[in-house]
Design an enzyme around this catalytic site. Structure first.
Site, PDB file in Angstrom:
ATOM      1  N   HIS A 101       0.864  -1.185   0.000  1.00 33.67           N
ATOM      2  CA  HIS A 101       0.000   0.000   0.000  1.00 33.67           C
ATOM      3  C   HIS A 101       0.896   1.229   0.000  1.00 33.67           C
ATOM      4  O   HIS A 101       1.849   1.318   0.771  1.00 33.67           O
ATOM      5  CB  HIS A 101      -0.898  -0.007   1.244  1.00 33.67           C
ATOM      6  CG  HIS A 101      -1.586   1.304   1.472  1.00 33.67           C
ATOM      7  ND1 HIS A 101      -2.369   1.904   0.511  1.00 33.67           N
ATOM      8  CD2 HIS A 101      -1.576   2.156   2.532  1.00 33.67           C
ATOM      9  CE1 HIS A 101      -2.834   3.047   0.980  1.00 33.67           C
ATOM     10  NE2 HIS A 101      -2.363   3.229   2.198  1.00 33.67           N
ATOM     11  N   HIS A 122       1.109   5.796  -0.775  1.00 34.75           N
ATOM     12  CA  HIS A 122       0.415   7.072  -0.989  1.00 34.75           C
ATOM     13  C   HIS A 122       1.050   7.779  -2.180  1.00 34.75           C
ATOM     14  O   HIS A 122       1.243   8.990  -2.152  1.00 34.75           O
ATOM     15  CB  HIS A 122       0.471   7.941   0.263  1.00 34.75           C
ATOM     16  CG  HIS A 122      -0.429   7.494   1.353  1.00 34.75           C
ATOM     17  ND1 HIS A 122      -1.542   8.202   1.752  1.00 34.75           N
ATOM     18  CD2 HIS A 122      -0.410   6.374   2.123  1.00 34.75           C
ATOM     19  CE1 HIS A 122      -2.154   7.555   2.731  1.00 34.75           C
ATOM     20  NE2 HIS A 122      -1.485   6.453   2.995  1.00 34.75           N
ATOM     21  N   ASP A 161       0.399  -3.424 -20.964  1.00 38.22           N
ATOM     22  CA  ASP A 161       1.470  -4.399 -20.718  1.00 38.22           C
ATOM     23  C   ASP A 161       1.442  -4.914 -19.279  1.00 38.22           C
ATOM     24  O   ASP A 161       1.999  -5.968 -18.981  1.00 38.22           O
ATOM     25  CB  ASP A 161       2.843  -3.748 -20.958  1.00 38.22           C
ATOM     26  CG  ASP A 161       3.271  -3.798 -22.426  1.00 38.22           C
ATOM     27  OD1 ASP A 161       2.735  -4.622 -23.179  1.00 38.22           O
ATOM     28  OD2 ASP A 161       4.161  -3.010 -22.803  1.00 38.22           O
ATOM     29  N   HIS A 165      -8.635   6.991  -0.718  1.00 37.15           N
ATOM     30  CA  HIS A 165      -7.526   6.617   0.126  1.00 37.15           C
ATOM     31  C   HIS A 165      -6.250   6.496  -0.735  1.00 37.15           C
ATOM     32  O   HIS A 165      -5.477   7.450  -0.824  1.00 37.15           O
ATOM     33  CB  HIS A 165      -7.890   5.309   0.851  1.00 37.15           C
ATOM     34  CG  HIS A 165      -6.886   4.815   1.832  1.00 37.15           C
ATOM     35  ND1 HIS A 165      -7.135   3.779   2.700  1.00 37.15           N
ATOM     36  CD2 HIS A 165      -5.624   5.182   2.076  1.00 37.15           C
ATOM     37  CE1 HIS A 165      -6.056   3.560   3.437  1.00 37.15           C
ATOM     38  NE2 HIS A 165      -5.132   4.388   3.078  1.00 37.15           N
ATOM     39  N   TYR A 179       7.238 -11.787 -24.274  1.00 35.50           N
ATOM     40  CA  TYR A 179       8.044 -10.679 -23.759  1.00 35.50           C
ATOM     41  C   TYR A 179       8.974 -11.236 -22.687  1.00 35.50           C
ATOM     42  O   TYR A 179       8.597 -12.102 -21.920  1.00 35.50           O
ATOM     43  CB  TYR A 179       7.123  -9.622 -23.169  1.00 35.50           C
ATOM     44  CG  TYR A 179       7.818  -8.404 -22.627  1.00 35.50           C
ATOM     45  CD1 TYR A 179       7.903  -7.241 -23.385  1.00 35.50           C
ATOM     46  CD2 TYR A 179       8.371  -8.405 -21.344  1.00 35.50           C
ATOM     47  CE1 TYR A 179       8.538  -6.098 -22.890  1.00 35.50           C
ATOM     48  CE2 TYR A 179       9.009  -7.275 -20.846  1.00 35.50           C
ATOM     49  CZ  TYR A 179       9.086  -6.134 -21.612  1.00 35.50           C
ATOM     50  OH  TYR A 179       9.712  -5.017 -21.112  1.00 35.50           O
TER      51      TYR A 179
END
Lengths: 239, 239, 239, 239
Positions: free
Chosen positions: C98, C100, C123, C173, C232
């Site tokens: 997580h 910011h 991609d 958030h 790839y």
């Protein structure tokens, strides 16, 4: 004529200010240039045209005769004719800087003067940072760099003469700043101009209908740092 | 066939240009790739696909046969078929760069050519930086990378052939630049393109109705740096 | 239960991924967190809440019991309940991040999924990066972090279950990314997401009426890097 | 009166916080300033006006008498009168920071409070970051810096008194932050404010009609980090 030693010192000062410009990220590659003028105002020292900083040294800075525009050694920056006209317009100008700093260029490409939106601007520039007039097709073809200098000088005709310190946007090209103090001070002004240009763009994005700063606040801030009654900074220089 | 030594030197040059691309922040992770072509134009050397710079060395750069498209060792960059078609379109192209630089990608995702808004652009690219045509669903499914190369070549059909130095946006994908000089020069062009793309976006944000540069100023600036009468830079190379 | 050695290694891996997140500038101060799950999926290891990187060491990473949510030592990140629900939703998820990061947060604050505008996005993520539903006042007051996790899992209900690798915006958030490979890989995805979010914002600024990528191109690019026929990258891992 | 040792330590703390501000790129050149107040609240220590960080040392930090506003040695920052009024408004404020950080300045120049758009904001500031009222022409001319302080204090009149930690935008000027903990903590708040200002600008650019965060989410996040029932971070300080 200046003695050799004096010119060498000026070359060194100009070289270091060009490095400072480069390290301040005001332009990528070899773009941008700094010049200074000798005390007798007979010679301008300026960065050579389109050369990499790793390849040049202080003594490669080009010495240009102010009267004839002639020089020896490397080719001077292609903007040299613009610098020459600016030095002739005010005898107190000591150094000139041209950059391609991103946000200042954006305003000049948008064909807009940079409005004075706050005290950061007002502390450093009195009123909007002006933009030069449109050049005619003939002026562009004949001598673009000369007429750019001419248009810069003309932009200050209304207020009598060019100020000894200041900033302007060459329309569709980019910013010029100049200083009565030193090449380093002119680069500092170019850094300030870029930050002010960036803040002004963001200000318009947040509030597209925002007006310029009131004249009261504009004058208050400019003169708290400049002129006879300035109280910002220190009365004596700190060593 | 080229001797081993020559190919090794080309691998080194391509490796260093890929590192330069990476250090210039033109793409995050392992995105982007640089290639170059051998003097006999029989071999292309290109970055391997999706590998980390910490894990590869100069001799890992993949050598691709221009005629067959075959290679040995690591898989070449997935964009290799695009590069191959570009080399075949102009025998003077020496190196090609593809990046995911943020602002150039944004223009390509917005499906717009980058307009020439000022002299920074005009000094480096003649007119707008074009964008490739829409690929058909069949082209995408059959061989996306091949048809991307085809669309790049087609974009210059109107002007006879692909220029030997230049830039284009692959629609919805990202920028390609190429150079007749060296892999490093092609990366320098990619850096220039990203800065020009950033300035153009900001210009539109400040003045959404701004038009492109006049043809007078556009030609003046492009040809002061390029072509027979160029006067920007130095006549002789500085060592 | 896992032996001590295994948990220590997991703490080290999580600690280093948290440092990587911090050094990648995905969040200022101590914001953001990385977690990983033990092989028996009985324990989650996560960054402690609100502590400075200079003050913590690998063994300060908090070990949370997946069933009870209980832990010893320092308080786990306040987002721990969100992570726990995500691990329970797909047994192949190995690590969760997580952040910011500025532009991903901006999209989540703007209450918009990030549209797939180009191949850089395609991609890496299949289709738009989704955004969680609005939480009710009761859910916010009762247990904001738990219901955020619930809303993340629910966002993938239409497609059967949460993918083992992916990204989502927690509404108002910020972003979460997760990986079936490693904590480092999950941070790499968070870096990718931030760049994709930045490109998407610029794309909209250049062309506010731009539509999403065609399904043809979207699938082509996602599956050239993912799934059974991916071409790839390298078939074998480079050491 | 404080003993010499105590004031010297305060000078050192203020000096280091000014360096931290500078290194955090919250302002270019010598812009911005940090102050702190002595335990007996008789003296404020603040950065000297307009001096370069290379030229000053810890003992150059200016000691200002809170009652008389008088100082010895170098001139204090021109914003000193603003700081003085803020210290007098709440006895728990220990340190104050003023910056010219780009995005916070843009909001203040746009004459808009920074709306609370997400949890990053709500975790740190309760509700919108306010903006001071318009100063009259007479206030500007008479004592701009004094009336700026007065306007800051007045902005919190509705809620009884100034909070002991917080942030505000001085209209058309720039941000102030303050802390009950330390000069470093006040700089940390200034860093947070700039990031929140940047995210808020981007949020508006992606979705110009976005509304502020719901009160439920706003309170939840602010109080999970602040107040009696905060559960973010660690109960005990980590050494």
């Amino acid at each position: 004529m200046l003695n050799e030693k004096e010119l060498e010192l000026l070359q060194k000062e100009v070289y270091e200010a060009n490095l400072y410009l480069h390290n301040s990220k005001l332009a990528i590659h070899t773009w941008g240039n700094v010049s200074a003028i000798s005390k007798d105002r007979k010679y301008m020292v300026i960065k050579p045209s389109g050369v990499s900083y790793e390849l040049i040294k202080s003594t490669d800075m080009v010495i240009v005769d102010l009267e004839t525009g002639k020089s020896q050694g490397l080719n001077p920056s292609s903007d040299a004719p613009t610098h020459l006209l600016m030095y002739k317009a005010n005898d107190e100008i000591r150094a000139i800087v041209h950059t391609h700093s991103t946000h200042a260029v954006a305003w000049s490409q948008a064909e807009q003067a940079i409005p004075c939106f706050g005290t950061t601007h007002a502390d450093n520039f009195l009123g909007a940072v002006p933009i030069t007039r449109v050049l005619s097709g003939a002026e562009i073809v004949e001598n673009y760099e000369f007429y750019t200098g001419k248009a810069i000088v003309e932009a200050f005709q209304d207020q009598g003469s060019m100020p000894k310190n200041g900033a302007i946007l060459a329309r569709r090209h980019g910013p010029f700043t100049w200083s009565s103090k030193s090449p380093k001070d002119a680069v500092d002004l170019a850094i300030t101009l870029e930050e002010v240009a960036r803040m002004a763009m963001f200000t318009k994005m947040i509030n597209p209908s925002i007006s310029s700063l009131s004249k009261d606040l504009e004058s208050k801030h400019y003169y708290r740092k400049h002129g006879a009654n300035a109280y910002y900074g220190q009365a004596k220089k700190i060593k």
